[in-house]
Design a protein around this motif. Structure first.
Motif, PDB file in Angstrom:
ATOM      1  N   UNK A   1      10.976 -25.375 -40.181  1.00 12.73           N
ATOM      2  CA  UNK A   1       9.685 -26.040 -40.301  1.00 12.73           C
ATOM      3  C   UNK A   1       8.655 -25.122 -40.954  1.00 12.73           C
ATOM      4  N   UNK A   2       7.806 -25.703 -41.771  1.00 14.80           N
ATOM      5  CA  UNK A   2       6.669 -24.992 -42.349  1.00 14.80           C
ATOM      6  C   UNK A   2       5.409 -25.594 -41.726  1.00 14.80           C
ATOM      7  N   UNK A   3       4.784 -24.829 -40.831  1.00 16.65           N
ATOM      8  CA  UNK A   3       3.642 -25.328 -40.069  1.00 16.65           C
ATOM      9  C   UNK A   3       2.440 -24.448 -40.342  1.00 16.65           C
ATOM     10  N   UNK A   4       1.461 -25.001 -41.025  1.00 17.14           N
ATOM     11  CA  UNK A   4       0.245 -24.259 -41.366  1.00 17.14           C
ATOM     12  C   UNK A   4      -0.906 -24.891 -40.595  1.00 17.14           C
ATOM     13  N   UNK A   5      -1.295 -24.244 -39.493  1.00 14.64           N
ATOM     14  CA  UNK A   5      -2.344 -24.782 -38.629  1.00 14.64           C
ATOM     15  C   UNK A   5      -3.670 -24.069 -38.830  1.00 14.64           C
ATOM     16  N   UNK A   6      -3.718 -23.104 -39.725  1.00 10.60           N
ATOM     17  CA  UNK A   6      -4.943 -22.370 -40.000  1.00 10.60           C
ATOM     18  C   UNK A   6      -4.842 -21.614 -41.301  1.00 10.60           C
ATOM     19  N   UNK A   7      -5.928 -20.963 -41.659  1.00 10.73           N
ATOM     20  CA  UNK A   7      -5.941 -20.191 -42.905  1.00 10.73           C
ATOM     21  C   UNK A   7      -6.034 -21.067 -44.129  1.00 10.73           C
TER      22      UNK A   7
ATOM     23  N   UNK B   1      -2.366 -31.748 -56.981  1.00 13.66           N
ATOM     24  CA  UNK B   1      -1.395 -31.494 -55.921  1.00 13.66           C
ATOM     25  C   UNK B   1      -1.078 -32.797 -55.200  1.00 13.66           C
ATOM     26  N   UNK B   2       0.087 -32.830 -54.600  1.00  9.77           N
ATOM     27  CA  UNK B   2       0.500 -33.977 -53.806  1.00  9.77           C
ATOM     28  C   UNK B   2       1.501 -33.515 -52.767  1.00  9.77           C
ATOM     29  N   UNK B   3       1.580 -34.248 -51.674  1.00  7.33           N
ATOM     30  CA  UNK B   3       2.581 -33.983 -50.649  1.00  7.33           C
ATOM     31  C   UNK B   3       3.592 -35.119 -50.680  1.00  7.33           C
ATOM     32  N   UNK B   4       4.805 -34.783 -51.035  1.00  8.44           N
ATOM     33  CA  UNK B   4       5.882 -35.760 -51.104  1.00  8.44           C
ATOM     34  C   UNK B   4       7.004 -35.275 -50.197  1.00  8.44           C
ATOM     35  N   UNK B   5       7.313 -36.079 -49.190  1.00 13.91           N
ATOM     36  CA  UNK B   5       8.314 -35.654 -48.219  1.00 13.91           C
ATOM     37  C   UNK B   5       7.842 -34.413 -47.502  1.00 13.91           C
ATOM     38  N   UNK B   6       8.621 -33.365 -47.540  1.00 13.14           N
ATOM     39  CA  UNK B   6       8.292 -32.105 -46.867  1.00 13.14           C
ATOM     40  C   UNK B   6       7.881 -31.023 -47.858  1.00 13.14           C
ATOM     41  N   UNK B   7       7.300 -31.433 -48.979  1.00 13.03           N
ATOM     42  CA  UNK B   7       6.944 -30.484 -50.030  1.00 13.03           C
ATOM     43  C   UNK B   7       5.511 -30.682 -50.490  1.00 13.03           C
TER      44      UNK B   7
ATOM     45  N   UNK C   1       3.696 -29.358 -42.205  1.00 13.18           N
ATOM     46  CA  UNK C   1       2.415 -29.750 -41.635  1.00 13.18           C
ATOM     47  C   UNK C   1       1.337 -28.825 -42.166  1.00 13.18           C
ATOM     48  N   UNK C   2       0.305 -29.421 -42.747  1.00 11.56           N
ATOM     49  CA  UNK C   2      -0.821 -28.659 -43.282  1.00 11.56           C
ATOM     50  C   UNK C   2      -2.086 -28.893 -42.457  1.00 11.56           C
ATOM     51  N   UNK C   3      -1.947 -29.558 -41.312  1.00 14.89           N
ATOM     52  CA  UNK C   3      -3.095 -29.879 -40.472  1.00 14.89           C
ATOM     53  C   UNK C   3      -3.762 -28.601 -39.987  1.00 14.89           C
ATOM     54  N   UNK C   4      -5.051 -28.447 -40.294  1.00 11.92           N
ATOM     55  CA  UNK C   4      -5.791 -27.259 -39.889  1.00 11.92           C
ATOM     56  C   UNK C   4      -5.900 -26.209 -40.969  1.00 11.92           C
ATOM     57  N   UNK C   5      -5.085 -26.302 -42.014  1.00 11.16           N
ATOM     58  CA  UNK C   5      -5.151 -25.355 -43.134  1.00 11.16           C
ATOM     59  C   UNK C   5      -5.984 -25.944 -44.267  1.00 11.16           C
ATOM     60  N   UNK C   6      -6.573 -25.075 -45.061  1.00  9.06           N
ATOM     61  CA  UNK C   6      -7.335 -25.490 -46.233  1.00  9.06           C
ATOM     62  C   UNK C   6      -6.491 -25.249 -47.476  1.00  9.06           C
ATOM     63  N   UNK C   7      -6.291 -26.284 -48.271  1.00  5.92           N
ATOM     64  CA  UNK C   7      -5.551 -26.161 -49.526  1.00  5.92           C
ATOM     65  C   UNK C   7      -6.552 -26.148 -50.667  1.00  5.92           C
ATOM     66  N   UNK C   8      -6.593 -25.049 -51.411  1.00  4.96           N
ATOM     67  CA  UNK C   8      -7.559 -24.869 -52.491  1.00  4.96           C
ATOM     68  C   UNK C   8      -6.819 -24.562 -53.789  1.00  4.96           C
ATOM     69  N   UNK C   9      -6.876 -25.489 -54.720  1.00  2.03           N
ATOM     70  CA  UNK C   9      -6.237 -25.337 -56.021  1.00  2.03           C
ATOM     71  C   UNK C   9      -7.327 -25.227 -57.079  1.00  2.03           C
ATOM     72  N   UNK C  10      -7.293 -24.167 -57.850  1.00  3.14           N
ATOM     73  CA  UNK C  10      -8.327 -23.933 -58.847  1.00  3.14           C
ATOM     74  C   UNK C  10      -8.252 -24.916 -60.005  1.00  3.14           C
ATOM     75  N   UNK C  11      -9.259 -24.874 -60.834  1.00  2.78           N
ATOM     76  CA  UNK C  11      -9.298 -25.698 -62.034  1.00  2.78           C
ATOM     77  C   UNK C  11      -9.467 -24.816 -63.258  1.00  2.78           C
ATOM     78  N   UNK C  12      -9.111 -25.376 -64.400  1.00  2.26           N
ATOM     79  CA  UNK C  12      -9.224 -24.656 -65.651  1.00  2.26           C
ATOM     80  C   UNK C  12      -9.561 -25.655 -66.744  1.00  2.26           C
ATOM     81  N   UNK C  13     -10.589 -25.360 -67.528  1.00  5.21           N
ATOM     82  CA  UNK C  13     -10.985 -26.258 -68.604  1.00  5.21           C
ATOM     83  C   UNK C  13      -9.821 -26.524 -69.543  1.00  5.21           C
ATOM     84  N   UNK C  14      -9.586 -27.801 -69.830  1.00  6.70           N
ATOM     85  CA  UNK C  14      -8.544 -28.274 -70.755  1.00  6.70           C
ATOM     86  C   UNK C  14      -7.137 -28.227 -70.158  1.00  6.70           C
TER      87      UNK C  14
END
Length: 369
Positions: free
Chosen positions: A237-243, A287-293, A269-282
């Motif tokens: 299991x990959x369980x991210x409850x913080x950070x 991101x998406x969660x499909x199944x367990x990924x 499980x990403x409940x409690x974690x913050x997912x931050x993906x940067x952006x870049x001009x052009x």
């Protein structure tokens, strides 16, 4: 540059106090304490040996460079420990005078071996490893007690990797492995079969795909994943409850259209974690969660660096430009046998960018403004 549509393959020191590692009140130096300031071979430490310091001018070499047969204390390495079979070996037994308890291994230098850079034999204990330098080779943690890894503070980074550009393996199958804090660059797979790799506060950087046999738990810290190159794949299991999960783009990087896995597990499980993906001009990304990924999708080709060649045989569409070259971007030869469909340009070159040769047997079209 080879196009990949799915991914599953891939300093300066700091003080222990800055790392928040409590060493307790230092004991008075005993006469048996040792300091190595020059080259030496095959050092053996016993219960009569006391603490050991290897300065930045010191080095230890040998088949097993540094071996503890009993005793323990602390080991501070600012130099180089090089072992043909083992770099550092905690090898105490009930017959050898007792097991070894090394309370702290602080490495700001290099520990390297084509075998095990660090090996803890059954019954021996390594409490914490503070790495602000380089540990190159496998880690075999068979002592039976959990080991906590710390990295560097500020801009200092502690690196774990294999030799000759390969990934190493960290084995901890008798107890959990904890990442307690600091900056860690991990280029090792982890075998924690039946146990869990716990990130409770480290900034863990993954520039390659890291496989964990076992579970991954994150209660704090940051998981920094290089987009399209890095990722964490757990068999459990990959369980991210913080950070935080952080993935950022560089304007001078190269990112090709496709899908890669940032995090995967038997469950996610990403409940409690913050997912931050940067952006870049052009650059188009999502991101998406499909199944367990947790997946990262790049929608177009962004070239901010240098590529000898780039080829496309699929359909790239939905972005302003199917292929974008930043001002720092350069491609030797670009070939297209598929479809490059951009909303404003099929191929767009910023000022300063260039393509040496372009070969097109497919379609390059604009679908709208």
């Amino acid at each position: 540059m080879k196009r990949v549509t799915a991914t599953k393959a891939l300093l300066a020191g700091s003080s222990l106090l800055a790392m928040g590692v409590a060493l307790g009140t230092p004991r008075a130096a005993a006469a048996a304490d040792q300091t190595i300031t020059a080259g030496t071979t095959s050092v053996v430490m016993t219960s009569a040996s006391g603490n050991l310091t290897v300065t930045n001018s010191g080095s230890i070499q040998g088949a097993t460079a540094l071996k503890y047969t009993s005793g323990g204390g602390t080991l501070i390495n600012g130099g180089t420990i090089t072992g043909g079979i083992r770099g550092l070996y905690l090898a105490g037994t009930s017959q050898s005078g007792g097991y070894v308890t090394l309370t702290t291994l602080a490495n700001s230098g290099t520990i390297v071996s084509s075998g095990n850079a660090l090996e803890v034999a059954t019954g021996n204990t390594l409490v914490s490893l503070v790495n602000t330098g380089l540990i190159q080779g496998n880690l075999l943690l068979n002592g039976g007690d959990a080991v906590t890894l710390f990295g560097g503070a500020g801009t200092a980074v502690g690196s774990f990797t294999g030799v000759s550009g390969n990934q190493g393996t960290i084995t901890s199958t008798l107890a959990n492995l904890t990442l307690g804090g600091g900056n860690l660059l991990l280029n090792d797979d982890i075998d924690a079969t039946g146990h869990t790799v716990v990130n409770s506060g480290a900034s863990l950087v993954l520039n390659t795909i890291v496989s964990i046999t076992g579970a991954y738990s994150q209660t704090g810290g940051t998981l920094v994943i290089a987009p399209t190159q890095g990722g964490l794949i757990a068999s459990g299991d990959a369980t991210l409850s913080g950070g935080t999960v952080l993935s950022t783009f560089s304007s001078t990087g190269n990112y090709l259209a496709g899908v890669s896995t940032l995090i995967g597990g038997a469950s996610l499980s990403l409940a409690g974690a913050t997912v931050s993906i940067g952006t870049l001009t052009s650059l188009t990304s999502a991101t998406s969660t499909i199944g367990n990924n947790l997946l990262l999708t790049i929608g177009n080709d962004y070239i901010g660096g240098t590529l000898a060649s780039l080829s496309n045989s699929s359909t790239i569409s939905g972005a302003k430009s199917a292929i974008y070259l930043a001002g720092t971007g350069s491609v030797g030869s670009l070939s297209n046998s598929g479809t490059l469909s951009g909303n404003t340009r099929g191929i767009l070159l910023a000022a300063g960018a260039h393509i040496d040769t372009l070969s097109n047997t497919g379609r390059i079209v604009v679908v709208g403004g």
